[in-house]
Motif scaffolding. Structure first.
Motif, short mmCIF file in Angstrom:
data_model
loop_
_atom_site.label_atom_id
_atom_site.label_comp_id
_atom_site.label_asym_id
_atom_site.label_seq_id
_atom_site.Cartn_x
_atom_site.Cartn_y
_atom_site.Cartn_z
N PRO A 1 0.83 -1.20 0.00
CA PRO A 1 0.00 0.00 0.00
C PRO A 1 0.87 1.26 0.00
CG PRO A 1 0.03 -0.99 2.18
CD PRO A 1 0.82 -1.89 1.29
N LEU A 2 0.24 2.37 -0.36
CA LEU A 2 0.91 3.66 -0.31
C LEU A 2 1.32 3.94 1.13
CD1 LEU A 2 1.20 6.00 -2.43
CD2 LEU A 2 -0.94 6.89 -1.54
N ASP A 3 2.55 4.43 1.32
CA ASP A 3 2.96 4.83 2.67
C ASP A 3 2.38 6.23 2.91
OD1 ASP A 3 4.17 5.71 4.96
OD2 ASP A 3 6.16 4.91 4.44
N ILE A 4 1.16 6.25 3.42
CA ILE A 4 0.42 7.52 3.49
C ILE A 4 1.03 8.48 4.52
CG2 ILE A 4 -1.37 6.81 5.16
CD1 ILE A 4 -2.01 8.83 1.96
N VAL A 5 1.67 7.91 5.54
CA VAL A 5 2.31 8.76 6.55
C VAL A 5 3.44 9.55 5.88
CG1 VAL A 5 3.67 8.74 8.68
CG2 VAL A 5 1.70 7.21 8.42
N LYS A 6 4.19 8.84 5.04
CA LYS A 6 5.30 9.49 4.33
C LYS A 6 4.76 10.54 3.34
CE LYS A 6 8.99 7.84 1.34
NZ LYS A 6 9.47 6.59 0.75
N VAL A 7 3.74 10.17 2.57
CA VAL A 7 3.19 11.12 1.60
C VAL A 7 2.66 12.35 2.34
CG1 VAL A 7 1.38 11.50 -0.15
CG2 VAL A 7 2.58 9.31 -0.06
N GLY A 8 1.91 12.12 3.42
CA GLY A 8 1.33 13.23 4.18
C GLY A 8 2.42 14.15 4.71
N ARG A 9 3.45 13.54 5.29
CA ARG A 9 4.51 14.35 5.89
C ARG A 9 5.20 15.18 4.80
NH1 ARG A 9 8.53 11.16 7.00
NH2 ARG A 9 7.35 9.77 8.35
N GLN A 10 5.49 14.54 3.67
CA GLN A 10 6.22 15.26 2.61
C GLN A 10 5.37 16.36 1.98
OE1 GLN A 10 7.98 12.48 -0.09
NE2 GLN A 10 9.38 11.68 1.46
N VAL A 11 4.09 16.07 1.77
CA VAL A 11 3.22 17.11 1.19
C VAL A 11 3.13 18.30 2.15
CG1 VAL A 11 0.82 17.68 0.58
CG2 VAL A 11 1.86 15.58 -0.29
N VAL A 12 2.95 18.00 3.44
CA VAL A 12 2.83 19.09 4.42
C VAL A 12 4.13 19.89 4.48
CG1 VAL A 12 2.56 19.60 6.87
CG2 VAL A 12 1.01 17.98 5.76
N ASP A 13 5.27 19.18 4.41
CA ASP A 13 6.56 19.89 4.44
C ASP A 13 6.71 20.83 3.24
OD1 ASP A 13 7.27 18.71 6.73
OD2 ASP A 13 8.74 17.29 5.87
N VAL A 14 6.42 20.28 2.04
CA VAL A 14 6.53 21.11 0.83
C VAL A 14 5.54 22.27 0.93
CG1 VAL A 14 6.08 21.15 -1.67
CG2 VAL A 14 7.24 19.19 -0.65
N PHE A 15 4.33 21.95 1.40
CA PHE A 15 3.28 22.96 1.47
C PHE A 15 3.70 24.11 2.38
CE2 PHE A 15 -0.86 24.68 2.78
CZ PHE A 15 -1.49 24.78 1.54
N SER A 16 4.18 23.77 3.58
CA SER A 16 4.50 24.88 4.49
C SER A 16 5.74 25.62 4.04
CB SER A 16 4.58 24.45 5.96
OG SER A 16 5.08 23.16 6.06
N SER A 17 6.76 24.89 3.52
CA SER A 17 7.96 25.64 3.14
C SER A 17 7.71 26.52 1.91
CB SER A 17 9.15 24.70 2.95
OG SER A 17 8.95 23.93 1.80
N LYS A 18 6.92 26.02 0.95
CA LYS A 18 6.66 26.84 -0.25
C LYS A 18 5.72 28.01 0.06
CE LYS A 18 9.22 24.62 -3.13
NZ LYS A 18 10.38 25.24 -3.75
N CYS A 19 4.75 27.79 0.95
CA CYS A 19 3.86 28.91 1.31
C CYS A 19 4.69 30.03 1.94
CB CYS A 19 2.76 28.47 2.28
SG CYS A 19 1.43 27.58 1.46
N GLU A 20 5.68 29.61 2.72
CA GLU A 20 6.52 30.61 3.37
C GLU A 20 7.43 31.30 2.33
OE1 GLU A 20 8.09 29.06 7.07
OE2 GLU A 20 9.69 30.59 6.93
N GLU A 21 8.11 30.46 1.53
CA GLU A 21 9.03 31.00 0.53
C GLU A 21 8.33 31.99 -0.42
OE1 GLU A 21 10.99 27.88 -1.71
OE2 GLU A 21 11.47 29.27 -3.35
N TYR A 22 7.12 31.63 -0.87
CA TYR A 22 6.42 32.50 -1.83
C TYR A 22 5.51 33.51 -1.15
CZ TYR A 22 7.70 28.77 -5.18
OH TYR A 22 8.36 27.85 -5.94
N GLU A 23 5.55 33.53 0.17
CA GLU A 23 4.70 34.46 0.95
C GLU A 23 3.23 34.35 0.55
OE1 GLU A 23 6.54 38.26 0.40
OE2 GLU A 23 8.34 37.65 1.49
N LEU A 24 2.74 33.11 0.63
CA LEU A 24 1.35 32.85 0.22
C LEU A 24 0.37 33.00 1.37
CD1 LEU A 24 1.81 29.75 -2.13
CD2 LEU A 24 1.48 32.12 -2.78
#
Ligand code: LLP
Length: 430
Positions: free
Chosen positions: A252-275
């Protein structure tokens, strides 16, 4: 790996069962073909997904994609767990409402909708996610005080089959990234003040790196729009697409890993692009419902020639996915769990098409007429894509509660369904 133990089933002294109820007893009680859903598994899937994305600073919003399984009982379970809904038509909007979802919890994402549908959706109080600028312009006057979202085609997509890849240059969905700013600028000029952004790039993706990568691409597009048009996004919707293993030996998909990585990208990019702090939104269908449900059908008769064909009540009318995409579903015989799979055969339906072969060259126990065949992972795009081809009524649906009680959630159609609404002009009655 023993196929029979695949969710939501397990083997017991009474053959195969779901949450304490024997599948053969369910087939006798409710008749066949029959979709049987485990409420336990549905809740588990929702909780696992929500937990995997829970590190998101402002939480995660989960809008269940009703097209995967529009049974109101299924939607009600997910509503109780906290889900909203993604709907693609007025019909789905009404089903979501009938399952107790208020309009604020509903996102309406239709493809090539006529003005009348868009007007209905706008007046219903649901949030509209437009598939193109011209769709927005049809109802711009109704949207000034609402949140307006556009579906973006980020230029690439991924799906298990070409037919379920919904972005890239051949996809009919969304607005290409380089045309998106124009759409938002027109919406802003029309008086809209609150915005969302959305993508849905493909379905049944088991690649764990895909959603984090696409999140980054969407946020980069969002940042260009924010800067170019001077606006903020209240939500960023990453769509559905999370895959499930249809083959018993697939991990199965390692959903914990996907969730963690999406959230990491999401928060770092929102910050970087001042979203700012847009709400991270998901729109899963398959991940929540696929493995909650099996489809049961009786063996009608068997042909043993050069090949063995096991003819069952489950054809492409009840489960279209194998005929439409070549999709694979595991199978078992409910009353013969654990028996040696010494027979090689095709499982076929009764439809007059040679695409009506639901499982090819499968190893099976020595099947006999009257046995109950079990098709796994039928909770997503199973009943919702079933049809009346060849004059065959649709199946019934049952949900099994965690306490092991079975409830009928949809009556079996009867033959009167096939002439309902038809009219023979009087000159043809002679
Ligand atoms: N959001 C939108 C706008 C969608 O069009 C879809 C599915 C979803 C969310 C949910 O995607 P999921 O999480 O289920 O991948 N009939 C095909 C699948 C088609 C998917 C269409 N859109 C199948 O049987 O595999």
């Amino acid at each position: 790996m023993i196929v029979e133990d695949k969710q939501p089933c397990n083997i017991s002294g009474n053959g195969l069962e779901i949450d304490g109820l024997s599948l053969t007893t369910l087939a006798d009680r409710f008749g066949t073909p029959l979709y049987v859903t485990s409420e336990r598994r549905l809740r588990e899937n929702y909780r696992r997904l929500a937990e995997a994305f829970s590190s998101s600073k402002d939480g995660v919003k989960i809008n269940y994609a009703v097209k995967a399984n529009s049974n109101p009982a299924v939607i009600s379970v997910l509503r109780q767990e906290g889900a909203g809904a993604d709907v693609s038509s007025i019909g789905e909007l009404l089903v979501a409402r009938s399952a107790g979802l208020s309009p604020e919890k509903i996102l309406f994402s239709a493809n090539f909708a006529p003005k009348s549908e868009l007007e209905y959706a706008a007046l219903s109080g649901a949030t509209l996610n437009f598939d193109s600028l011209d769709q927005f312009l049809k109802v711009a006057d109704l949207c000034a005080s609402s949140t307006v979202s556009f579906r973006i085609n980020p230029g690439e997509g991924k799906g298990e089959y070409p037919g379920i890849t919904t972005a890239g240059k051949d996809a009919k969905f969304g607005i290409p990234a380089d045309r998106a700013a124009e759409a938002y600028a027109r919406a802003k000029a029309a008086g809209v003040k609150k915005f969302g952004i959305h993508m849905m790039t493909g379905s049944n993706v088991l690649d764990e790196t895909y959603l984090p990568r696409m999140t980054s691409i969407l946020l980069e597009i969002a940042s260009r729009i924010c800067k170019g048009v001077a606006l903020r996004f209240d939500f960023v919707d990453l769509g559905g697409g999370l895959g499930v293993p249809y083959h018993a030996d697939q991990p199965p998909l390692d959903i914990v890993k996907v969730g963690r990585q999406v959230v990491d990208v999401f928060s770092s990019k929102c910050e970087e692009y001042e979203l700012g702090n847009p709400v991270l939104t998901l729109e899963p269908g398959r991940y929540l419902v696929a493995d909650t449900t099996v489809l049961l059908g009786r063996v009608n008769s068997i042909k043993r020639y050069e090949k063995v064909f096991i003819g069952t009540e489950v054809g492409m009318n009840q489960l279209l996915r194998p005929a439409l995409y070549g999709a694979y579903h595991e199978v078992a015989i409910a009353n013969r769990p654990g028996e040696m799979r010494s027979l090689k055969a095709d499982l076929v339906g009764q439809i007059c098409e040679n695409t009506d072969i639901l499982a090819r060259d499968r190893n099976l126990p020595p099947v006999e007429e009257g046995d109950i065949v079990v098709f796994y992972d039928c909770g997503a795009y199973g009943y919702s894509m079933s049809n009346n081809y060849n004059g065959r009524p649709r199946a019934a649906e049952v949900i099994v509660s965690p306490q092991g009680r079975a409830h009928l959630t949809r009556q079996r159609e009867d033959n009167s369904e096939l002439t309902r609404g038809t009219i023979v002009p009087s000159h043809l009655l002679r």
